[in-house]
Design a protein around this motif. Structure first.
Motif, PDB file in Angstrom:
ATOM      1  N   PRO A 450      -1.915  -3.787   4.697  1.00 62.25           N
ATOM      2  CA  PRO A 450      -0.733  -4.236   3.936  1.00 62.25           C
ATOM      3  C   PRO A 450      -0.739  -5.734   3.636  1.00 62.25           C
ATOM      4  O   PRO A 450      -0.152  -6.151   2.659  1.00 62.25           O
ATOM      5  CB  PRO A 450       0.435  -3.848   4.843  1.00 62.25           C
ATOM      6  CG  PRO A 450      -0.153  -3.634   6.183  1.00 62.25           C
ATOM      7  CD  PRO A 450      -1.564  -3.210   5.988  1.00 62.25           C
ATOM      8  N   ILE A 453      -3.520  -8.635   0.329  1.00 57.03           N
ATOM      9  CA  ILE A 453      -3.319  -9.510  -0.832  1.00 57.03           C
ATOM     10  C   ILE A 453      -2.781 -10.856  -0.381  1.00 57.03           C
ATOM     11  O   ILE A 453      -3.189 -11.898  -0.857  1.00 57.03           O
ATOM     12  CB  ILE A 453      -2.361  -8.845  -1.834  1.00 57.03           C
ATOM     13  CG1 ILE A 453      -2.999  -7.585  -2.381  1.00 57.03           C
ATOM     14  CG2 ILE A 453      -2.015  -9.784  -2.958  1.00 57.03           C
ATOM     15  CD1 ILE A 453      -2.162  -6.860  -3.373  1.00 57.03           C
ATOM     16  N   ARG A 454      -1.890 -10.788   0.566  1.00 56.82           N
ATOM     17  CA  ARG A 454      -1.315 -12.023   1.091  1.00 56.82           C
ATOM     18  C   ARG A 454      -2.419 -12.904   1.691  1.00 56.82           C
ATOM     19  O   ARG A 454      -2.447 -14.114   1.488  1.00 56.82           O
ATOM     20  CB  ARG A 454      -0.267 -11.663   2.137  1.00 56.82           C
ATOM     21  CG  ARG A 454       0.214 -12.792   2.977  1.00 56.82           C
ATOM     22  CD  ARG A 454       1.440 -13.431   2.398  1.00 56.82           C
ATOM     23  NE  ARG A 454       1.911 -14.483   3.288  1.00 56.82           N
ATOM     24  CZ  ARG A 454       2.509 -15.577   2.876  1.00 56.82           C
ATOM     25  NH1 ARG A 454       2.705 -15.770   1.604  1.00 56.82           N
ATOM     26  NH2 ARG A 454       2.925 -16.472   3.723  1.00 56.82           N
ATOM     27  N   PHE A 457      -4.385 -14.456  -0.959  1.00 52.78           N
ATOM     28  CA  PHE A 457      -3.597 -15.507  -1.591  1.00 52.78           C
ATOM     29  C   PHE A 457      -3.607 -16.771  -0.736  1.00 52.78           C
ATOM     30  O   PHE A 457      -3.763 -17.887  -1.238  1.00 52.78           O
ATOM     31  CB  PHE A 457      -2.166 -15.012  -1.813  1.00 52.78           C
ATOM     32  CG  PHE A 457      -1.231 -16.062  -2.315  1.00 52.78           C
ATOM     33  CD1 PHE A 457      -1.463 -16.652  -3.534  1.00 52.78           C
ATOM     34  CD2 PHE A 457      -0.149 -16.469  -1.567  1.00 52.78           C
ATOM     35  CE1 PHE A 457      -0.616 -17.627  -4.006  1.00 52.78           C
ATOM     36  CE2 PHE A 457       0.696 -17.438  -2.025  1.00 52.78           C
ATOM     37  CZ  PHE A 457       0.459 -18.026  -3.255  1.00 52.78           C
TER      38      PHE A 457
ATOM     39  N   LYS B 208      -0.053  -3.797  -3.875  1.00 54.05           N
ATOM     40  CA  LYS B 208       1.298  -3.586  -3.385  1.00 54.05           C
ATOM     41  C   LYS B 208       2.124  -4.686  -4.010  1.00 54.05           C
ATOM     42  O   LYS B 208       1.708  -5.842  -3.983  1.00 54.05           O
ATOM     43  CB  LYS B 208       1.271  -3.745  -1.867  1.00 54.05           C
ATOM     44  CG  LYS B 208       2.468  -3.201  -1.140  1.00 54.05           C
ATOM     45  CD  LYS B 208       2.304  -3.491   0.329  1.00 54.05           C
ATOM     46  CE  LYS B 208       3.498  -4.197   0.865  1.00 54.05           C
ATOM     47  NZ  LYS B 208       3.289  -4.876   2.108  1.00 54.05           N
ATOM     48  N   HIS B 210       4.407  -7.701  -4.470  1.00 53.45           N
ATOM     49  CA  HIS B 210       4.851  -8.735  -3.538  1.00 53.45           C
ATOM     50  C   HIS B 210       5.893  -9.592  -4.236  1.00 53.45           C
ATOM     51  O   HIS B 210       5.857  -9.754  -5.451  1.00 53.45           O
ATOM     52  CB  HIS B 210       3.681  -9.621  -3.136  1.00 53.45           C
ATOM     53  CG  HIS B 210       2.756  -8.976  -2.161  1.00 53.45           C
ATOM     54  ND1 HIS B 210       2.906  -9.102  -0.809  1.00 53.45           N
ATOM     55  CD2 HIS B 210       1.678  -8.205  -2.332  1.00 53.45           C
ATOM     56  CE1 HIS B 210       1.967  -8.423  -0.198  1.00 53.45           C
ATOM     57  NE2 HIS B 210       1.188  -7.869  -1.106  1.00 53.45           N
ATOM     58  N   GLU B 214       6.026 -14.653  -1.606  1.00 51.11           N
ATOM     59  CA  GLU B 214       4.963 -14.236  -0.692  1.00 51.11           C
ATOM     60  C   GLU B 214       3.593 -14.417  -1.335  1.00 51.11           C
ATOM     61  O   GLU B 214       2.691 -14.961  -0.718  1.00 51.11           O
ATOM     62  CB  GLU B 214       5.186 -12.775  -0.300  1.00 51.11           C
ATOM     63  CG  GLU B 214       4.796 -12.527   1.133  1.00 51.11           C
ATOM     64  CD  GLU B 214       5.207 -11.160   1.592  1.00 51.11           C
ATOM     65  OE1 GLU B 214       5.509 -10.319   0.743  1.00 51.11           O
ATOM     66  OE2 GLU B 214       5.215 -10.945   2.809  1.00 51.11           O
ATOM     67  N   VAL B 215       3.467 -13.907  -2.532  1.00 52.68           N
ATOM     68  CA  VAL B 215       2.182 -14.006  -3.222  1.00 52.68           C
ATOM     69  C   VAL B 215       2.435 -14.404  -4.667  1.00 52.68           C
ATOM     70  O   VAL B 215       3.236 -13.778  -5.351  1.00 52.68           O
ATOM     71  CB  VAL B 215       1.440 -12.657  -3.187  1.00 52.68           C
ATOM     72  CG1 VAL B 215       0.213 -12.722  -4.050  1.00 52.68           C
ATOM     73  CG2 VAL B 215       1.077 -12.268  -1.785  1.00 52.68           C
TER      74      VAL B 215
END
Lengths: 843, 587
Positions: A450, A453-454, A457, B208, B210, B214-215
């Motif tokens: 989950p 992507i964070r 980033f 997902k 965001h 956050e992103v």
């Protein structure tokens, strides 16, 4: 409910209709008798007449429109004229025009008839029930008219179809014209009749046009108001004569019931809300309601499946309607277009122009980036301006076992770890892993991560936002930082184990001192006793009680004397321990007994500070020989190497805090006239006539002969606790309460050669061994640390300092640990006295 | 002479704050960010932050003044400004509904050309490869993205195309060295031109939504903008150096009905390429493997130093890895992630296929009798063939990491899998080594016979070579083992002999003899208390550690703390393992 509503609406509707009928009647007959109203309603025969009237009204409409349309007629005909004449011969002009007029008229009628039909549709909505039956009749008439029209049209078409040969056509035309004339005349007559009929009711029907529903009911003049306003009154409104319309008497339920039984029409009687009268519905009304209820067309005569009339033909006509020949350019190819096309073909051939497909493809190709050989070889470097001093970003850490989708079970968090991990939600950098290890039975069960992507980033942010700098990363082992020292094994002998414990004191043993020959030790304790022990056996040979806490004891280093200096309270006691060689004991007693002649006068300053006296008898028995009473409590006492001089320190003595006593002359001196701080301890140089004086922060070295300051050693520490000098006299060891020991090489500088932080707590005392290159330090952390301190004769070689052994056997007592440490003069043994009231020997 | 004021020279003049940089470049923050990302300009950490910030102590983002001056001359700054102008003009056209002009303007959209920046940032090709990690990881992520507001369809499609091309190269060059299934995705490590490149292929459906806090997809999109160009050029060079045509082409039979339809043909080819299951068209016959043989020869000629031996071993291992799956035929079930497995199997010589309904490019059906392994990830399978092994996907990964074909018995359908270990952990480190890892080497060694018999049926020739290799390795291994044991033995003798065997008994005997000269007693062996010894040594070491120079003390403490943490972790893991093993035994 819905049905009821429908019913109610139906009844209302019917009533309205009735009312209208009545209106029409009244207008027709000009008789407004209200008493007859009910009769009129009940009379069913009127219906047909009604319809007629309505139909007539429509006819009148027609006539109006006819007149209206006639304005346009002129235009229309003129148009017609413009088109038609080419068809007809010039001879027929007159006839044709007449004919045309007629035709036009009929046409117009036709059109108006159509419009009428349209109007009828519109009126249906307006006039509700009344018009229900009308359309049919009007339509019928329409149909008739239209059929006539059709005939005319056909004939006209026939005319058009005919070719231009005049001779044959003329006769035929004439005949036909005659025919058409006849038929048209007929039609006209009919129409005129109808017009005449329609003209009569036209005047009346004017009211019918108005849509205003207000005028529908005219018996009750209250207007369009909610009738329940009259619920409380006896009347229900006012008639035209402004008289009250009285509500009919309303019976109770029994009356109703009786009526229900008696009256056969009860079921079809309805109350008129306007008048409050009971109205009995006719059969037609009921039929209508039924039809509406069953959602059929209300009019029973309405035919839903009437035959289809094709107004406009769907057949494609084979012949043109107009007789104009096609223009030349419609069948000759355009030269300009040809030129254009040829130009295009040429352009395509030459590649100047591209087909749509090609253009599309090219666009697609041009859209994406184009790649080529950017680097000619793998390592060649083209001279290019780059950013200054580029620092490449460090790579991310590679994953360990814990990140596996199926890690070994020990990598999974247990409950405690999990809790801790979750608790650090706000400070994720403190977590030991940035993710929670998971175990999946098979690859199938692994979901998308989950925070993937964070994470990506965050990496992007790092790459462009994180300040970079070149840092030399120390990739060394901790061991590398430890200085390379010889192994302690090579530096033996040194004390390694505790071999004896001297017990007997009841309070902390502050001080201990060894006999120069190394057979006995003396110790002074807070229990106000001085004890003399035999080293080898640990037996306490003698206990000498004193009046005060014993601060310091010092055995005279001169082996030919047997004297112990004991500092207790204000007094310095010189005690003959009466142990060891009896000759020496005797000799010492003799020496101390005789009082030397005092030649010089002592100054007042010394006199007030010190008094020499011979011990009293009781004390003599204990062994005390001489008592030197000071004016302040004595902290420390130390012997000069030859045993003639003894120095005492009274920290509270201000500028008289350090004193030097000479035994042989029974004389005291105060070496310093000014105090340079709180003196902690003093020490005689083993060889030179020098005195080391340690104040709180510094150590000063004085030449006693020249009476001057030789050196000031800077310790850079808060509080000095003790000193010890190397037997060769070139190196000084200073212990401090701030955990440090300082090794001063007196030849080198005034700053410590080495600072040793061996202890974890305040260092209380240090001591050099007289023979071996050893020194020991005692600290409040309950440990004695024995170090190898080798001083080389070669001046170029620095002293070698190696801590070799940590001896930790003393017990903790309050905050104190070990208070004093002394070496055996000959053996590599060390004595330590601690707060646990013991003295321990390590060998 | 003009006197310089404070902060006009030295560090203060060397660095420039971001705000000042913006002012100097006349750009908005967004444009500046874009410029920095594309040009690879990053903030610097000054030596003395206070001095660099002209005396202020709060932390500011500082750039090197030279970098900013460098940006000043960058042509894409003008493109960025053109964007602004473009937006203004089109906005105006739209507002006054001048659509003819608008259309003309839209066609003239200023394009950002960043080819030269790739060259500038990576002056040599090797530099580019060194920096490929982030690039690949991000592009592999983006290639899975749906079309988003900030990420246009074309961008993700381009990412997909480039990553596929890259994978084709990886497969054909057989350069994968290590693989790992993590909870985050599949890690791959490949050796490209001597550089280790690691990338992550996320597990399925990583996208997902965001929140912007956050992103920020915009920032990532700018990175991708640069990375796509970079990877394109890298791919181009890689393909050409390996002798393939770029863009990749595959050999296929042109079908009659496809020929007339250009689009169908294109999509057919692109599908085949996406399937990763066909060899690329090459311009020349590759003479690659010979080069390594030559290397081997060189090594043999040279002296037998330790380094050379290890090098030799490595090359041998590599050779083995390259032919790991040679002669094996795999079939991937539909529930198994296809792409990572296809990469592995194909790059190590295996043949692979899948259900043709899952993806194009399947070469044979499940019913093919010559299939040797079927990769299954479901608890039960109804129709089974006796002629093939049914294995779970982890088997392939473990095989690659261990460079051998592991016996398949632990990886059967529905079996509880052995733990999957990371190949990136250096086994030479001092920290905890799970028993599986320490056991695997030997285990695979001893159990090889079983797997061998299976393989022999398949094809004999490569197997012989492999067994030969194995034998050599075995010999080498045994020798090594002996050496280690010998060393250990000698050491232990060194330790024990002087203290225990020689000194203690003899002295005792002497003493005894002196005391009782007449009778001879059997001397007792003095046993050293090992714990005490250890404690003494520890004390000694501690004492010496206190002699660390004051200027090193903090560093030393830090190092010690790290070491202690490591040890604690190790201890904890060991303890947990012990408990777990105990529980398993009880059960």
């Amino acid at each position: 409910m819905a049905k009821k509503q429908v019913k109610r609406k139906a009844t209302e509707f019917i009533e309205k209709k009735k009312v209208k009928d009545i209106d029409i009647k009244s207008t027709e007959e000009d008789e407004g008798l209200q008493e007859d109203l009910l009769q009129n309603i009940s009379n069913e025969d009127n219906d047909s007449s009604d319809d007629e009237g309505a139909a007539k009204a429509y006819q009148s409409d027609d006539s109006d429109e006819l007149e209206f349309e006639s304005d346009e007629e002129g235009n229309y005909t003129s148009k017609w004229d413009a088109n038609v004449p080419s068809e007809n011969s010039d001879d027929d002009d007159e006839e044709a025009s007449g004919e045309e007029e007629e035709i036009n008229e009929s046409d117009i009628e036709d059109i108006s008839g159509e419009e009428e039909a349209d109007d009828n549709d519109d009126d249906d909505d307006d006039e509700d029930g009344i018009s229900d039956e009308e359309p049919i009749s009007s339509k019928e008439s329409n149909i008739k008219v239209s059929s006539n029209n059709k005939e005319i049209k056909k004939t006209k078409r026939a005319e058009k179809n005919k070719p231009n040969d005049l001779n044959t056509a003329k006769k035929a035309l004439e005949a036909q014209n005659a025919k058409t004339n006849e038929s048209l005349n007929n039609l006209k007559n009919e129409l005129n009749d109808k017009e005449q009929i329609a003209a009569a009711p036209a005047n009346k029907a004017e009211y019918e046009d108005s849509d205003t529903s207000d005028e529908e009911d005219i018996r009750n003049t209250v207007g369009n108001i909610p009738m329940h306003w009259y619920d409380e009154y006896k009347h229900i409104g006012y008639d035209w004569d402004a008289k009250k319309i009285i509500k009919p008497p309303k019976g109770d339920q029994i009356d109703d019931f009786l009526r229900k039984i008696e009256d056969p029409d009860f079921w079809r009687s309805v109350k008129d809300p306007q008048t409050g009268q009971e109205v009995v519905l006719t059969d037609a009304d009921i039929e209508l309601i039924k039809r509406i209820n069953s959602s059929r067309v209300p009019n029973p005569e309405h035919n839903e499946y009437e035959p289809w009339i094709e107004w406009f033909t769907s057949e494609v006509e084979r012949m043109p309607i107009k007789n104009v020949p096609d223009h030349k350019r419609s069948f000759l190819p355009s030269s300009s277009e040809r030129k254009k096309v040829s130009r295009m073909v040429h352009a395509l051939k030459m590649g100047w122009m591209k087909t749509m497909d090609e253009v599309e493809r090219e666009k697609k190709a041009a859209r994406g980036p184009k790649f080529y050989m950017l680097w000619e070889t793998d390592t060649s470097r083209e001279q290019m301006r780059r950013i200054h001093d580029p620092v490449s970003a460090p790579k991310r850490d590679l994953p360990g076992h814990a990140e596996s989708y199926n890690p070994p079970p020990e990598y999974l968090f247990d409950e405690k770890e999990q809790r801790e991990w979750l608790k650090l939600k706000d400070e994720p950098y403190k977590r030991k892993l940035h993710f929670m290890p998971q175990k999946y039975k098979s690859l199938r069960e692994v979901p998308a991560y989950p925070r993937y992507i964070r994470e990506r980033f965050m990496r992007c942010l790092d790459l462009y936002l994180c300040p970079r700098a070149r840092r030399t990363k120390l990739n060394i082992d901790a061991e590398y930082l430890i200085p390379k020292l010889p192994s302690p094994r090579d530096l033996q002998p040194f004390p390694t184990v505790e071999s004896l414990v001297y017990r007997g004191h009841t309070d902390l043993v502050r001080t201990v001192s060894v006999e120069p020959k190394g057979e006995y030790i003396v110790s002074g304790s807070d229990d106000k006793t001085v004890k003399i022990w035999e080293i080898a056996t640990g037996r306490c040979i003698r206990t000498i009680e004193t009046d005060d806490v014993v601060r310091c004891v010092a055995w005279c280093p001169n082996a030919k004397l047997s004297v112990i200096a004991v500092a207790t309270g204000n007094r310095l006691l010189l005690i003959n321990p009466k142990v060891g060689d009896k000759l020496i004991v005797k000799k010492t007693d003799d020496l101390l007994a005789e009082t030397p002649q005092v030649d010089t006068m002592e100054s007042e300053r010394i006199k007030t500070a010190v008094q020499w006296s011979v011990a009293e008898k009781e004390e003599q028995e204990k062994g005390v020989r001489i008592v030197i009473t000071h004016f302040k409590p004595i902290q420390q006492v130390t012997w000069h190497g030859r045993g003639d001089y003894v120095a005492t320190v009274m920290p509270e003595g201000a500028n008289r805090s350090a004193l030097i006593h000479q035994l042989s002359k029974r004389r005291s001196q105060i070496p310093f006239s000014k105090s340079k701080g709180l003196i902690q301890c003093v020490l005689f140089h083993p060889i030179k006539p020098c005195l080391f004086v340690a104040t709180q922060h510094n150590v000063r070295i004085y030449d006693l002969v020249k009476q001057e300051l030789i050196k000031k050693l800077l310790t850079n520490s808060k509080w000095i606790s003790g000193m010890s000098i190397h037997p060769k006299g070139d190196n000084l060891l200073v212990s401090t309460y701030d955990k440090k020991m300082l090794w001063f090489d007196l030849d080198l500088s005034t700053k410590p050669y080495q600072t040793l932080r061996l202890h974890k707590n305040a260092v209380r005392s240090v001591a050099f061994h007289l023979r071996y290159p050893l020194f020991a330090s005692a600290s409040d952390d309950l440990s004695v640390i024995v170090s190898h301190g080798m001083v080389y004769n070669d001046l170029l070689q620095n002293p070698l300092i190696v801590p070799v052994k940590k001896l930790q056997t003393h017990e903790a007592r309050e905050e104190f640990g070990i208070l004093d440490v002394v070496w055996h003069p000959i053996q590599p043994w060390v004595f330590s006295s601690g707060a646990d009231a013991t003295i321990r020997l390590y060998t | 002479m003009r006197r310089l004021k404070k902060y006009q020279t030295g560090e203060a003049a060397q660095y420039i704050t971001r705000r000042a940089a913006l002012r100097k470049l006349q750009l908005s923050l967004n444009d500046f960010r874009r410029l920095c990302i594309i040009k690879g300009v990053y903030p610097r950490e000054p030596k003395h932050r206070r001095r660099a910030q002209k005396g202020s102590s709060d932390i500011k983002i500082l750039y090197h003044a030279k970098d900013i001056r460098f940006l000043l001359h960058e042509p894409i700054v003008w493109t960025l400004r053109d964007y602004k102008i473009f937006a203004k003009k089109t906005g105006r056209d739209r507002a006054i509904k001048d659509f003819r002009n608008l259309k003309r303007r839209l066609a003239l959209f200023p394009e950002l050309r960043i080819d030269h920046i790739v060259k500038e940032r990576y002056p040599t090709f090797i530099d580019a490869i060194k920096d490929l990690d982030d690039c690949l990881t991000l592009l592999f992520l983006f290639s899975t993205f749906p079309s988003l507001r900030l990420i246009p369809r074309e961008q993700s499609a381009l990412c997909r195309r480039l990553t596929l091309e890259f994978l084709h190269y990886i497969i054909s060059s057989k350069s994968i060295r290590k693989v790992f299934i993590s909870i985050k995705g599949f890690y791959f490590q490949a050796d490209i031109k001597g550089q280790m490149v690691t990338w992550i292929m996320p597990h399925h459906y990583p996208f997902k939504p965001h929140s912007k806090a956050e992103v920020d997809f915009k920032v990532m999109s700018i990175f991708v903008e640069f990375y796509t160009i970079m990877l394109g050029f890298v791919n181009y060079r890689l393909y050409h150096s390996a002798g393939y045509t770029y863009p990749p082409e595959i050999h296929y039979e042109k079908q009659a009905d496809l020929e007339d339809n250009y689009k169908d043909e294109l999509s057919y080819v692109s599908d085949r390429i996406a399937a990763l299951n066909s060899d690329l068209d090459s311009k020349t016959n590759e003479p690659e493997e010979e080069i390594e043989d030559i290397d081997l020869d060189l090594i043999e000629q040279g002296q037998n130093s330790n380094r050379l031996i290890t090098l030799k071993k490595k090359t041998q291992e590599l050779k083995r890895l390259r032919t790991l799956f040679k002669g094996l035929k795999f079939y991937i079930n539909r529930e198994v992630p296809r792409e990572p497995l296809v990469i592995l199997i194909r790059s190590f010589g295996g043949k692979v296929s899948w259900d043709s309904t899952v993806f194009t490019g399947a070469t044979y059906a499940e019913t093919d009798e010559s299939i040797t392994h079927q990769i299954v990830d479901r608890p039960i399978l109804s129709d089974k063939y006796i002629s093939r092994d049914y294995i779970q996907p982890q088997w392939v990964f473990d095989c690659v990491n261990q460079r051998t074909l592991i016996p398949t018995n632990k990886y059967f359908i529905g079996a509880t899998l052995p733990p999957h270990l990371s190949p990136f952990v250096d086994s030479k480190r001092e920290s905890y080594i799970p028993p599986e890892e320490s056991g695997t080497g030997n285990e695979s060694f001893y159990n090889k016979d079983g797997s061998k018999s299976d393989e022999n049926i398949l094809d004999a020739q490569p197997e012989e070579i492999r067994t030969l290799d194995d034998q050599q390795l075995q010999v080498a291994y045994m020798e090594e083992k002996l050496e280690i044991e010998g060393d250990g033995y000698v050491q232990s003798e060194d330790e024990i002999n002087p203290e225990n065997d020689e000194v203690a008994p003899k002295e005792l005997q002497k003493r005894d003899q002196e005391k009782l000269s007449m009778s001879v007693k059997v001397g007792k062996v003095h046993k050293e208390n090992k714990r005490l010894n250890r404690k003494n040594e520890l004390d000694e070491h501690r004492l010496q550690a206190r002699m660390v120079k004051p200027r090193h003390r903090n560093l030393f403490r830090k190092l010690i703390r790290e070491k202690q943490d490591k040890e604690k972790e190790k201890w904890l893991l060991k303890k947990k393992r012990r408990i777990i093993d105990g529980q398993n035994k009880d059960n």
